[in-house]
Design an enzyme around this catalytic site. Structure first.
Site, PDB file in Angstrom:
ATOM      1  CD  GLU A 257      -2.439   4.863 -11.325  1.00  0.00           C
ATOM      2  OE1 GLU A 257      -2.016   3.688 -11.341  1.00  0.00           O
ATOM      3  OE2 GLU A 257      -2.145   5.715 -12.169  1.00  0.00           O
ATOM      4  CB  CYS A 291      -0.301   0.059  -5.491  1.00  0.00           C
ATOM      5  SG  CYS A 291       0.481   1.542  -6.044  1.00  0.00           S
TER       6      CYS A 291
HETATM    7  C1  UN1 Z   1       1.234   3.515  -4.383  1.00  0.00           C
HETATM    8  O1  UN1 Z   1       1.595   2.584  -3.692  1.00  0.00           O
HETATM    9  O2  UN1 Z   1       0.014   3.820  -4.464  1.00  0.00           O
HETATM   10  O3  UN1 Z   1       6.553   3.407  -7.097  1.00  0.00           O
HETATM   11  C2  UN1 Z   1       2.149   4.398  -5.141  1.00  0.00           C
HETATM   12  C3  UN1 Z   1       6.349   3.544  -5.878  1.00  0.00           C
HETATM   13  C4  UN1 Z   1       5.936   4.897  -5.383  1.00  0.00           C
HETATM   14  C5  UN1 Z   1       4.482   5.112  -5.562  1.00  0.00           C
HETATM   15  C6  UN1 Z   1       3.606   4.032  -5.019  1.00  0.00           C
HETATM   16  N1  UN1 Z   1       6.662   5.901  -6.115  1.00  0.00           N
HETATM   17  O4  UN1 Z   1       6.487   2.626  -5.086  1.00  0.00           O
END
Ligand code: UN1
Length: 508
Positions: A257, A291
């Site tokens: 990820e 992210c």
């Molecule tokens: C992340 O930023 O690593 O969809 C995960 C989202 C959250 C998860 C983010 N449920 O923004």
């Protein structure tokens, strides 16, 4: 009460012994004020090796426990998390600088995945497939895989562990976790909560879920260990580039990820009020440190002059400050490095001819005014005429690049013309545009939404993205399959031995 005292009382309430957080070489700061809140001991390479071996031994036992029984452990873990949502959520806020409601939301994600995984423990089912041979049955069976290595980032310091651990544990695996060096306190607290759940569950093998606090070298140990068949790593694309070839070289599996550079298209028919609110949360929420944060906005020329001034107003007025205070919507950046990276990208955008609103350091609403170690910024709205290099790069900060488009095909091309492929959105009331966006020729991302923002995904869907985002999928849907080994079984219950594909091989 000072933050330091609050941290001590939260950790005590969550069952983390004071000795674990008061002496050690790893210094932990809260981004809220920049002050030091803990000193944590880190693990030696030898101890990490031992822990991995112990996790492997735990897996050998755990794989024999029936899956629904394994699910019971995760059900109890969910209950423990539910009971501790307040203190753990607050600790997430203190350690990461997220808003209180975001801190709670993170723990809620953990609870949700536990509920999901507990149910899943009775559904780890394989297909039965028609055999071409008479009196033969063919089926697939899902078996536990081994030790799963989890490497997580600071921005979702505990939810990402839970997405992996809840699935891995019901799948019959053991878990070894290396959290971000910036967020070891929430990791210690989560581990303590897990230990309590394990105690309530009864006997679990020692080392079934292990926490290893240390630097990147510990992560490398996970990546290099022949006892770890799967590593799930969350972080930068640079980290993924270092990790992926090493895992490939030993044929281990990877769930990566990595960086996102998420965009939204705002089409002529968009519901602008809803769009504005969705953009605000996706682009400024968590101070741009998800992210899934919205980083690029591709706006149709017919609505540009209506939407962008409204956005500027919001960017100018949104409250930046203490993430624990009522009314704050933007908390601090994680540290100075992150602040400098943001300033550097803004500088680069300015050189590329961009018009920038915001982006400056904020002191007024800053509870850390006296402390130069806290980094609050006003989110930046950057109007730019083309996708310059800086726009194609992920800067982990609240910068939203705004581009104008004329034709829908051009908007789609702009949308996909970045190396990353995590999340995406379109705001439109036009069915054709919406469906095109979701089609094979539309968004090339792992997540594509209509009339909601790019961030804040639910746990029930598979989470992850394409291209430089790494291709991994975590959390819901059938992501569990990666944590198991699939066996295809063919059983002959007849007296003949027919061969597949009509081959004959008669030895009589
Ligand atoms: C992340 O930023 O690593 O969809 C995960 C989202 C959250 C998860 C983010 N449920 O923004």
């Amino acid at each position: 009460m000072t933050i330091q005292q609050e941290v001590e009382s939260i950790l005590a309430a969550l069952g983390v012994p004071a000795a674990a957080t008061t002496k050690g070489e790893l210094t932990v700061r809260t981004p809220i004020t920049g002050e030091v809140i803990a000193q944590i001991p880190t693990i030696t390479a030898e101890a990490a090796q031992k822990a991995i071996a112990q996790a492997h031994a735990a897996y050998l036992e755990w794989r024999n426990v029936p899956a629904p029984r394994r699910g019971e452990l995760i059900r109890i873990l969910g209950e423990e998390l539910r009971a501790n949502i307040e203190p753990l959520g607050r600790l997430v806020t203190i350690e990461t600088g997220k808003l209180l409601s975001e801190g709670h939301g993170e723990v809620q994600e953990m609870i949700d995945i536990c509920t999901f995984a507990a149910g899943l423990s009775r559904q780890l089912a394989g297909l039965t497939v028609p055999s071409e041979r008479s009196k033969h049955r063919m089926m697939e069976t899902w078996h536990p895989l081994g030790v799963v290595g989890v490497i997580s980032a600071f921005n979702f310091p505990v939810a990402v562990w839970s997405w992996n651990a809840a699935l891995a544990l019901v799948c019959g695996d053991a878990v070894v976790w290396k959290p971000s060096e910036k967020t070891p306190l929430t990791a210690l607290a989560t581990q303590a909560i897990f230990e309590r759940a394990a105690k309530k569950f009864g006997n679990i093998p020692v080392g079934l879920a292990t926490l290893l606090i240390g630097d990147a070298k510990v992560g490398e140990q996970l990546v290099d260990s022949p006892l770890i068949p799967l590593v799930s790593a969350t972080g930068s694309t640079a980290m993924g580039r270092a990790v992926a070839p090493k895992l490939a070289a030993r044929f281990a599996k990877a769930i990566l990820e990595l960086g996102g550079n998420n965009a939204a298209i705002v089409a002529p028919t968009a519901d602008l009020d809803l769009t504005l609110r969705a953009i605000a949360f996706s682009a400024m929420g968590t101070a741009g440190q998800r992210c899934t944060t919205l980083r690029r906005l591709i706006v149709h020329e017919s609505v540009y002059d209506k939407l962008v001034p409204q956005l500027k107003k919001v960017y100018g007025s949104v409250v930046v400050g203490d993430p624990g205070a009522q009314g704050t919507l933007v908390g601090p950046l994680i540290d100075e490095r992150s602040f400098n990276a943001m300033q550097k990208s803004l500088e680069e955008a300015r050189s590329a001819g961009a018009t920038i609103t915001g982006g400056e350091r904020v002191f007024t609403a800053n509870p850390g005014t006296a402390n130069p170690e806290a980094f609050y910024v006003r989110p930046a709205l950057v109007e730019i005429s083309s996708q310059a290099e800086v726009v194609k790069r992920e800067t982990f900060a609240p910068i939203l690049y705004v581009l104008k488009y004329t034709g829908f095909t051009d908007a789609l091309a702009l949308h996909n013309d970045v190396p990353q492929g995590l999340s995406s959105s379109i705001f439109t009331m036009n069915l054709r545009e919406a469906e095109l966006f979701l089609s094979a020729t539309g968004s090339d991302c792992g997540i594509a939404n209509v009339n909601i923002g790019t961030s804040g995904a639910e746990i029930g869907g598979a989470f992850g993205g394409e291209k430089e985002t790494g291709g991994g999928r975590e959390s819901g849907s059938d992501a569990w399959k990666q944590y198991m080994r699939r066996a295809t079984n063919t059983i002959n219950y007849g007296t003949d031995l027919p061969l597949a594909q009509g081959v004959s091989f008669d030895i009589s």
